[in-house]
Motif scaffolding. Structure first.
Motif, PDB file in Angstrom:
ATOM      1  N   TYR A  11       0.830  -1.215   0.000  1.00 58.58           N
ATOM      2  CA  TYR A  11       0.000   0.000   0.000  1.00 58.58           C
ATOM      3  C   TYR A  11       0.862   1.263   0.000  1.00 58.58           C
ATOM      4  CZ  TYR A  11      -3.751   3.225   1.273  1.00 58.58           C
ATOM      5  OH  TYR A  11      -4.651   4.263   1.282  1.00 58.58           O
ATOM      6  N   GLN A  12       2.065   1.179   0.641  1.00 57.90           N
ATOM      7  CA  GLN A  12       2.940   2.347   0.718  1.00 57.90           C
ATOM      8  C   GLN A  12       3.484   2.748  -0.647  1.00 57.90           C
ATOM      9  OE1 GLN A  12       6.011   1.378   3.537  1.00 57.90           O
ATOM     10  NE2 GLN A  12       4.557   0.672   5.074  1.00 57.90           N
ATOM     11  N   TYR A  13       3.493   1.808  -1.591  1.00 61.41           N
ATOM     12  CA  TYR A  13       4.067   2.082  -2.909  1.00 61.41           C
ATOM     13  C   TYR A  13       3.026   2.591  -3.905  1.00 61.41           C
ATOM     14  CZ  TYR A  13       8.168  -0.421  -1.232  1.00 61.41           C
ATOM     15  OH  TYR A  13       9.261  -0.813  -0.515  1.00 61.41           O
TER      16      TYR A  13
ATOM     17  N   GLU B 232      -3.403   9.950  -4.458  1.00 65.78           N
ATOM     18  CA  GLU B 232      -3.470  11.375  -4.168  1.00 65.78           C
ATOM     19  C   GLU B 232      -4.289  11.607  -2.904  1.00 65.78           C
ATOM     20  OE1 GLU B 232      -5.058  13.210  -7.626  1.00 65.78           O
ATOM     21  OE2 GLU B 232      -3.291  12.801  -8.874  1.00 65.78           O
ATOM     22  N   ASP B 233      -4.010  12.705  -2.234  1.00 66.69           N
ATOM     23  CA  ASP B 233      -4.647  12.972  -0.942  1.00 66.69           C
ATOM     24  C   ASP B 233      -6.050  13.551  -1.055  1.00 66.69           C
ATOM     25  OD1 ASP B 233      -2.358  12.097   0.327  1.00 66.69           O
ATOM     26  OD2 ASP B 233      -1.452  14.089   0.368  1.00 66.69           O
ATOM     27  N   ALA B 234      -6.440  14.022  -2.243  1.00 68.15           N
ATOM     28  CA  ALA B 234      -7.696  14.762  -2.396  1.00 68.15           C
ATOM     29  C   ALA B 234      -8.918  13.964  -1.932  1.00 68.15           C
ATOM     30  CB  ALA B 234      -7.865  15.197  -3.846  1.00 68.15           C
ATOM     31  N   ASP B 235      -9.128  12.765  -2.481  1.00 70.03           N
ATOM     32  CA  ASP B 235     -10.296  11.950  -2.140  1.00 70.03           C
ATOM     33  C   ASP B 235      -9.875  10.485  -2.153  1.00 70.03           C
ATOM     34  OD1 ASP B 235     -12.687  10.475  -2.047  1.00 70.03           O
ATOM     35  OD2 ASP B 235     -13.809  12.073  -3.026  1.00 70.03           O
ATOM     36  N   THR B 236      -9.808   9.894  -0.986  1.00 66.47           N
ATOM     37  CA  THR B 236      -9.349   8.498  -0.866  1.00 66.47           C
ATOM     38  C   THR B 236     -10.485   7.550  -0.467  1.00 66.47           C
ATOM     39  OG1 THR B 236      -8.698   8.861   1.445  1.00 66.47           O
ATOM     40  CG2 THR B 236      -7.013   9.237  -0.241  1.00 66.47           C
ATOM     41  N   THR B 237     -11.715   7.933  -0.762  1.00 68.30           N
ATOM     42  CA  THR B 237     -12.881   7.145  -0.342  1.00 68.30           C
ATOM     43  C   THR B 237     -12.789   5.693  -0.779  1.00 68.30           C
ATOM     44  OG1 THR B 237     -14.265   9.121  -0.479  1.00 68.30           O
ATOM     45  CG2 THR B 237     -15.403   7.001  -0.432  1.00 68.30           C
ATOM     46  N   PHE B 238     -12.346   5.458  -2.020  1.00 66.93           N
ATOM     47  CA  PHE B 238     -12.341   4.105  -2.575  1.00 66.93           C
ATOM     48  C   PHE B 238     -10.934   3.510  -2.668  1.00 66.93           C
ATOM     49  CE2 PHE B 238     -15.865   6.564  -4.366  1.00 66.93           C
ATOM     50  CZ  PHE B 238     -16.935   5.817  -3.898  1.00 66.93           C
ATOM     51  N   VAL B 239      -9.943   4.177  -2.038  1.00 65.95           N
ATOM     52  CA  VAL B 239      -8.566   3.673  -2.088  1.00 65.95           C
ATOM     53  C   VAL B 239      -7.930   3.660  -0.702  1.00 65.95           C
ATOM     54  CG1 VAL B 239      -8.058   4.196  -4.511  1.00 65.95           C
ATOM     55  CG2 VAL B 239      -7.813   5.993  -2.793  1.00 65.95           C
ATOM     56  N   THR B 240      -8.702   3.291   0.309  1.00 69.14           N
ATOM     57  CA  THR B 240      -8.153   3.203   1.659  1.00 69.14           C
ATOM     58  C   THR B 240      -7.349   1.924   1.817  1.00 69.14           C
ATOM     59  OG1 THR B 240     -10.099   2.038   2.534  1.00 69.14           O
ATOM     60  CG2 THR B 240     -10.142   4.466   2.561  1.00 69.14           C
ATOM     61  N   LYS B 241      -6.528   1.891   2.852  1.00 71.96           N
ATOM     62  CA  LYS B 241      -5.720   0.695   3.122  1.00 71.96           C
ATOM     63  C   LYS B 241      -6.626  -0.511   3.422  1.00 71.96           C
ATOM     64  CE  LYS B 241      -1.896   0.874   5.562  1.00 71.96           C
ATOM     65  NZ  LYS B 241      -0.918   0.906   6.684  1.00 71.96           N
ATOM     66  N   LYS B 242      -7.727  -0.272   4.131  1.00 72.57           N
ATOM     67  CA  LYS B 242      -8.653  -1.361   4.459  1.00 72.57           C
ATOM     68  C   LYS B 242      -9.222  -1.996   3.190  1.00 72.57           C
ATOM     69  CE  LYS B 242     -12.869  -2.419   7.035  1.00 72.57           C
ATOM     70  NZ  LYS B 242     -13.965  -1.867   7.884  1.00 72.57           N
TER      71      LYS B 242
ATOM     72  N   GLU C  34       3.632   1.064 -16.924  1.00 72.27           N
ATOM     73  CA  GLU C  34       3.069   0.002 -17.749  1.00 72.27           C
ATOM     74  C   GLU C  34       1.827  -0.613 -17.118  1.00 72.27           C
ATOM     75  OE1 GLU C  34       4.034  -0.842 -20.788  1.00 72.27           O
ATOM     76  OE2 GLU C  34       5.453   0.812 -20.685  1.00 72.27           O
ATOM     77  N   ASP C  35       1.771  -0.640 -15.816  1.00 68.76           N
ATOM     78  CA  ASP C  35       0.651  -1.292 -15.119  1.00 68.76           C
ATOM     79  C   ASP C  35       0.226  -0.393 -13.963  1.00 68.76           C
ATOM     80  OD1 ASP C  35      -1.234  -3.030 -14.183  1.00 68.76           O
ATOM     81  OD2 ASP C  35       0.181  -4.390 -13.241  1.00 68.76           O
ATOM     82  N   THR C  36      -0.579   0.590 -14.267  1.00 71.59           N
ATOM     83  CA  THR C  36      -0.994   1.572 -13.271  1.00 71.59           C
ATOM     84  C   THR C  36      -1.727   0.896 -12.117  1.00 71.59           C
ATOM     85  OG1 THR C  36      -1.220   3.196 -15.024  1.00 71.59           O
ATOM     86  CG2 THR C  36      -2.254   3.715 -12.932  1.00 71.59           C
ATOM     87  N   ASN C  37      -1.351   1.245 -10.902  1.00 69.54           N
ATOM     88  CA  ASN C  37      -1.948   0.593  -9.726  1.00 69.54           C
ATOM     89  C   ASN C  37      -3.192   1.300  -9.231  1.00 69.54           C
ATOM     90  OD1 ASN C  37      -1.046   2.528  -7.326  1.00 69.54           O
ATOM     91  ND2 ASN C  37       0.650   2.344  -8.753  1.00 69.54           N
TER      92      ASN C  37
END
Length: 425
Positions: free
Chosen positions: A103-105, A109-119, A192-195
């Motif tokens: 997850y650290q890699y 972006e900090d703007a809106d992380t609603t659907f990209v949280t660590k959980k 090549e493989d956007t995360n």
């Protein structure tokens, strides 16, 4: 001079008192006293010189230790933040499927992380292996690009069940911001493989309640026209600012109660997905209800047609407020004529089973193609004789029903491909 013990007078050269035998304490000469004082001062100065020397040694030793510590720390920092170490941690995390480290890699972006949280990331990557499992690996080379702004870390690895080595590369880019203000900051390059996919568009049937990765999608993500109206009449279009490029479960609960479930995989080349109603994402309970409804409607239509009833006789079974049945009426009338030809007439039909072949959502209605199995009896005249004969058999056909939905109640809007030919052989 006199004896200090008994007070008797003694000669200057006497060593002991002639009266009491006490040792005579001779008075030092002035020169001797001066000499002794000088000796004491010299000893003090020597002692002071010795003391200052020990302090200097301590200061020098401390300075050496501090220098060694700072140099060692700097070297350690360069190692910990080097492309090789960063790539090694990343490869190890991939091998061990360590979601916390991976997850650290990610480029979030900090703007809106609603659907990209660590959980969410931990849930999505739990047990999800990409390709073959890495058993072990070894970094073989690190090469830098022009100006050392990029780096490529090459490694060899073995996968589970394989007897040959494979090679791989991890690409890194140097960031402008330093680590701890001193050390280079290298990040994995996912060109090549956007995360993480930015501005992912999700189209769902209009009015649906939507969840993405278990999170409810609120109306603030709903894309609207300039006048504030919804973008389309058949679909609601949501734009999610950031989502993971991994398989994710999406659900859409339609206003009529039907629930669509579908796994989607956003990619950099496919940043828009339409959630359609299909057989595969329709739950078993709803499929059972629809299949029973298909048998019921087919039985009503065919029974009425066999008896040559007019559409007006059966219209009440299908009428709904505001529903236009003109197309259904025309199709029914043509159907009645077709099963009552001079050479072939359907006498009886019994629908045994129904299964959904495919379906789609069109203008709020369900267009479903059913495969219906049935037993039938047909009356016909032979080409070589005017005598009427009958034939009974079993068969199956595909019939399309267009259904309206009202609070889990399905009603007929129109019909296509009603079977009119029944084999006599």
């Amino acid at each position: 001079m006199y004896c200090e013990e008994c007070g008797a007078k003694c000669k200057k050269e006497d060593a002991f008192c002639g009266e009491c035998g006490t040792a005579i304490k001779k008075e030092e000469s002035h020169s001797l006293k001066v000499e002794k004082k000088q000796t004491v001062k010299e000893q003090r100065r020597e002692k002071e010189r010795f003391t200052i020397s020990k302090k200097n040694k301590f200061l020098i030793l401390f300075a050496l230790i501090l220098t060694a510590f700072l140099f060692g720390g700097y070297q350690l920092g360069n190692y910990l933040y080097s492309p090789k170490t960063v790539a090694n941690r990343y490869i190890k995390a991939v091998k061990e499927e360590d979601a916390n480290v991976l997850y650290q890699y990610l480029e979030i972006e900090d703007a809106d992380t609603t659907f990209v949280t660590k959980k969410i990331f931990q849930e999505l990557t739990k047990g999800a292996k990409k390709g073959k499992t890495i058993e072990n690996y070894k970094i073989t080379d690190v090469t830098y690009g022009s100006g050392k702004l990029s780096a490529t870390v090459s490694f060899k690895y073995m996968t589970k069940g394989s007897s040959t080595e494979s090679t791989g590369q991890v690409y890194l880019i140097k960031q402008s911001k330093k680590n701890l203000f001193l050390f280079d900051n290298w990040k994995i390059n996912y060109s090549e493989d956007t995360n993480v996919i930015k501005d992912f568009t999700l189209k769902v049937p209009v009015g649906s309640k939507v969840t993405y990765a278990g999170v409810e999608v609120s109306e603030r993500y709903l894309e609207k026209n300039a006048d504030g109206s919804k973008r389309t009449s058949n679909y609601d279009v949501y734009v999610l600012p950031q989502v993971f490029a991994v398989q994710t479960k999406v659900t859409a609960s339609l206003p009529n109660g039907i629930r669509i479930e579908q796994n989607v995989t956003p990619t950099s080349r496919n940043g828009s997905i339409t959630l359609n109603l299909t057989k595969d994402n329709l739950n078993d309970e709803t499929q059972t209800v629809l299949n029973n409804k298909a048998k019921e409607i087919a039985t009503t239509l065919y029974s009425a047609a066999i008896e040559k009833k007019s559409f007006g006789d059966i219209k009440g079974s299908f009428e709904r407020e505001g529903l236009n049945l003109e197309s259904l009426e025309r199709n029914y009338q043509d159907f009645v004529s077709s099963i009552h030809s001079e050479t072939n007439q359907l006498m009886k039909i019994d629908f045994k089973d129904s299964s959904i072949y495919d379906l789609a959502l069109e203008e709020g209605h369900l267009k479903i193609r059913f495969k219906l199995k049935y037993d039938y009896t047909v009356k016909y005249r032979s080409y070589f004789s005017d005598e009427e004969q009958t034939h009974s058999d079993s068969s199956s056909s595909y019939i399309t029903f267009i259904l309206g939905i009202n609070e889990n109640d399905y009603y007929l809007v129109d019909v296509e491909n009603l079977v009119t030919y029944f084999s006599r052989y």
